[in-house]
Design a protein around this motif. Sequence first.
Motif, PDB file in Angstrom:
ATOM      1  N   CYS A   7     -94.673 -60.454  -7.038  1.00  0.00           N
ATOM      2  CA  CYS A   7     -94.002 -61.857  -7.222  1.00  0.00           C
ATOM      3  C   CYS A   7     -94.595 -63.129  -7.463  1.00  0.00           C
ATOM      4  N   ASP A   8     -95.927 -62.941  -8.063  1.00  0.00           N
ATOM      5  CA  ASP A   8     -96.984 -64.027  -8.388  1.00  0.00           C
ATOM      6  C   ASP A   8     -96.468 -64.531  -9.766  1.00  0.00           C
ATOM      7  N   GLY A   9     -95.775 -64.171 -10.628  1.00  0.00           N
ATOM      8  CA  GLY A   9     -94.956 -64.940 -11.677  1.00  0.00           C
ATOM      9  C   GLY A   9     -95.763 -64.772 -12.930  1.00  0.00           C
ATOM     10  N   TYR A  14     -89.270 -59.685 -17.772  1.00  0.00           N
ATOM     11  CA  TYR A  14     -89.557 -58.820 -18.764  1.00  0.00           C
ATOM     12  C   TYR A  14     -90.704 -57.631 -18.643  1.00  0.00           C
ATOM     13  N   GLY A  15     -91.575 -58.087 -17.757  1.00  0.00           N
ATOM     14  CA  GLY A  15     -92.722 -57.541 -17.494  1.00  0.00           C
ATOM     15  C   GLY A  15     -92.049 -56.202 -16.589  1.00  0.00           C
ATOM     16  N   TRP A  18     -90.161 -53.849 -18.644  1.00  0.00           N
ATOM     17  CA  TRP A  18     -90.906 -52.848 -19.282  1.00  0.00           C
ATOM     18  C   TRP A  18     -91.926 -51.979 -18.474  1.00  0.00           C
ATOM     19  N   ARG A  19     -92.392 -52.269 -17.198  1.00  0.00           N
ATOM     20  CA  ARG A  19     -92.955 -51.298 -16.529  1.00  0.00           C
ATOM     21  C   ARG A  19     -92.022 -50.060 -15.977  1.00  0.00           C
ATOM     22  N   HIS A  20     -90.522 -50.538 -15.812  1.00  0.00           N
ATOM     23  CA  HIS A  20     -89.711 -49.517 -15.351  1.00  0.00           C
ATOM     24  C   HIS A  20     -89.005 -48.464 -16.369  1.00  0.00           C
ATOM     25  N   SER A  32     -85.632 -50.819 -25.250  1.00  0.00           N
ATOM     26  CA  SER A  32     -85.640 -52.331 -25.358  1.00  0.00           C
ATOM     27  C   SER A  32     -84.510 -52.870 -26.250  1.00  0.00           C
ATOM     28  N   LEU A  33     -84.752 -52.327 -27.527  1.00  0.00           N
ATOM     29  CA  LEU A  33     -83.946 -52.759 -28.210  1.00  0.00           C
ATOM     30  C   LEU A  33     -82.409 -52.287 -28.233  1.00  0.00           C
ATOM     31  N   VAL A  34     -82.211 -51.005 -27.653  1.00  0.00           N
ATOM     32  CA  VAL A  34     -80.895 -50.756 -27.139  1.00  0.00           C
ATOM     33  C   VAL A  34     -80.259 -51.539 -26.002  1.00  0.00           C
TER      34      VAL A  34
END
Length: 65
Positions: A7-9, A14-15, A18-20, A32-34
């Motif tokens: 939660c440090d921002g 989006y990060g 991407w991680r999940h 991501s495009l889908v």
Amino acid sequence: MSAASWCDGRDGMYGWIWRHLPGNAWVRAVLSLVLVVAVVYVLFQYVFPWAEPLLPFNDVTVDNQ
């Protein structure tokens, strides 16, 4: 990972997405495009038509002279 590091921002929403996503970078890029295409589709097919009558596009303040 400590409780404060997520939660440090630094990478934001989006990060987190991407991680999940599963797979390597290429699979994540395609997914991501889908996801983006799906969100745009839902917006144009359902959200914007629902919101259009609520928006003041026809309330003009310029008179024809």
